[in-house]
Design a protein around this motif. Structure first.
Motif: not given
Length: 508
Positions: A216-220, A225-228, A245-246, A253-261
């Motif tokens: 459920n990660a945001p669209a950003e 999907p066509a590029s995968l 793609a989902d 998203r988890v990459d960004r979360t790791v950044g906050t840690v």
């Protein structure tokens, strides 16, 4: 402190050599103080440890591994500043047994954690306990459920058994325990560090939900999907591209979360005094992944950053087992492995020293989730299987082959439904059709991973590979015997040589 320690110890030795009684008394006092200072000095020299664990994260889904499907700059930077591993395998393709292996240095079978809803037995001693009790660490766990106190949805009767026999033990195994959502992990790390005594090193196991299903990660965060680029074990279907793609969005998203840690460590000037490990707990919830003994089920990202010890830009293709993590971190802290640990420290590899790589590693599959057995169930909910992997070959032993295959967690999604429709219409390639839809499934599977990285061409029983299959069967049987495995051993005679005088022919 180092100079004071040297001075006191030298004076203590000199006093013990003196004939004066007062000098001897003082020497005894100095020796006692010296011992205390040695322990304190050793604790100061031990590195902090931050263990970051993503959920359902298959290799190679980090851009540092060359995957074009994801963008993970934060974790990529950790890899650039340390060492990345291409062939780190968890002890199981499921979260509960895998985490039991990571924390105990033992297989899930040996640790009695193959049943998904089980709590870790009290007599299984974990990595954070040994760091705390032997190394003076302040130890904690935060983030998504760590899964080792037993399942929560087990019914009132089972919950009463847990309570009566005090089976939930992790509150006593660590100093800090707090489950929370991914976006709260950085705050929990801050709270943990605020409580840590100033004279203690720390161990923190921080768990993330991403990229676990539901996606459920945001669209950003979501790629086109066509590029995968799809791996060989996933058919190129519209639903597959959408779901992949989902999944990739969750990795991003988890990459960004790791950044906050990591920002919390940087704020406290702890980055250069901390071993940082990033790891997946098991593979992605897609066909051939989570719940399966094929590589995408247990081959996960694994990175180690340790300034001053691990040289930047390290890259390893050595086979590393989840059993090896705990002994390695204990070794890094100057401590011996737990008495029952079967894993092997790879600290020499991290240090750039001579390292003897594993010849084999092992993965097990047991029940998944807490649902009871049903007459029409697939292997997603219940399966009994074992695997052994070498550099080039893998042998899989299926003990419940009559259960049809179904992917864990994602069977209701459009990808699997379209695969079923394509197979019914005869539109899947023979390798894909056989792998996913043949029933019963084969008891034995053998794959040449160099020639067939997608693990779609079963070579078990081929005469030209008889010696290799015999060796892998024997290695798996040895592991099962030493771990007191409850499953019957694989046939050591069928297509794999003979047994003479209690020895497997062909086994070194």
């Amino acid at each position: 402190m180092k100079h004071l320690l040297t001075l006191l110890c030298s004076f203590a030795i000199a006093s013990l050599r003196s004939p004066l009684r007062g000098s001897i008394r003082f020497a005894m006092l100095a020796v006692s103080l010296c011992s205390a200072l040695v322990s304190s000095f050793a604790a100061e020299q031990r590195p902090n440890i931050l263990f970051l664990l993503s959920d359902d994260h298959s290799y190679p889904f980090l851009s540092t591994y060359g995957s074009p499907n994801v963008k993970t700059p934060v974790v990529d930077q950790l890899a650039a500043e340390g060492m990345k591993f291409h062939r780190f395998f968890t002890g199981a393709p499921q979260c509960v047994p895998s985490r039991a292996t990571l924390m105990t240095g033992r297989s899930p079978v040996a640790a009695r954690m193959t049943r998904f809803s089980a709590p870790l037995p009290r007599d299984e001693i974990t990595l954070p306990e040994l760091l705390r009790d032997k190394g003076g660490y302040y130890a904690g766990v935060c983030g998504r459920s760590f899964h080792l106190d037993g399942a929560t949805k087990i019914g009132e009767a089972a919950a009463q058994v847990f309570k009566e026999h005090e089976l939930k033990t992790f509150a006593s195994r660590v100093d800090f325990l707090n489950t929370c959502s991914d976006n709260e992990v950085a705050g929990q790390l801050a709270a943990f560090l605020d409580k840590k005594p100033a004279d203690k090193p720390f161990f923190m196991w921080a768990n993330f939900s991403d990229p676990h299903h539901a996606w459920n990660a945001p669209a950003e965060f979501r790629p086109d999907p066509a590029s995968l680029v799809l791996p060989p074990h996933l058919p190129d279907l519209p639903g597959m591209r959408e779901q992949l793609a989902d999944y990739c969005a969750e990795v991003n998203r988890v990459d960004r979360t790791v950044g906050t840690v990591l920002a919390e460590l940087k704020k406290r000037d702890l980055m250069d005094r901390t071993i940082i490990i990033f790891c997946g707990d098991n593979g992605m919830a897609m066909p051939h992944g989570k719940g399966s003994l094929y590589d995408p089920g247990s081959n996960v990202p694994f990175l180690v950053r340790w300034p001053g010890v691990v040289k930047p830009g390290g890259d390893s293709r050595s086979l590393i087992s989840g059993e090896d993590l705990a002994p390695t971190l204990l070794d890094a802290a100057g401590l011996k492995p737990g008495a029952k640990m079967s894993g092997v420290s790879f600290l020499p590899l991290l240090k750039g020293e001579k390292h003897t790589p594993r010849k084999h590693l092992f993965v097990e599959r047991g029940p998944h989730g807490s649902a009871p057995v049903q007459a029409d169930m697939t292997n997603a909910g219940y399966d009994l299987a074992r695997a052994v992997r070498s550099d080039r070959y893998k042998f899989i032993y299926n003990c419940t082959p009559w259960l049809p295959y179904s992917p864990v967690d994602s069977a209701g999604g459009q990808a699997w439904k379209q695969m079923q429709e394509a197979n019914a219409a005869g539109k899947l390639s023979p390798g894909l059709s056989t792998t996913y839809f043949k029933s019963p499934r084969p008891v034995y599977e053998l794959y040449d991973l160099d020639a067939d990285p997608g693990e779609l061409n079963n070579l078990s029983g081929k005469p030209e590979l008889a010696t290799i299959e015999r060796e892998l069967r024997a290695a798996l049987a040895e592991k099962m015997i030493l771990d007191w495995d409850y499953l019957p051993l694989p046939d050591l005679m069928e297509g794999a040589g003979s047994v003479k005088k209690g020895k497997v022919k062909g086994k070194k």
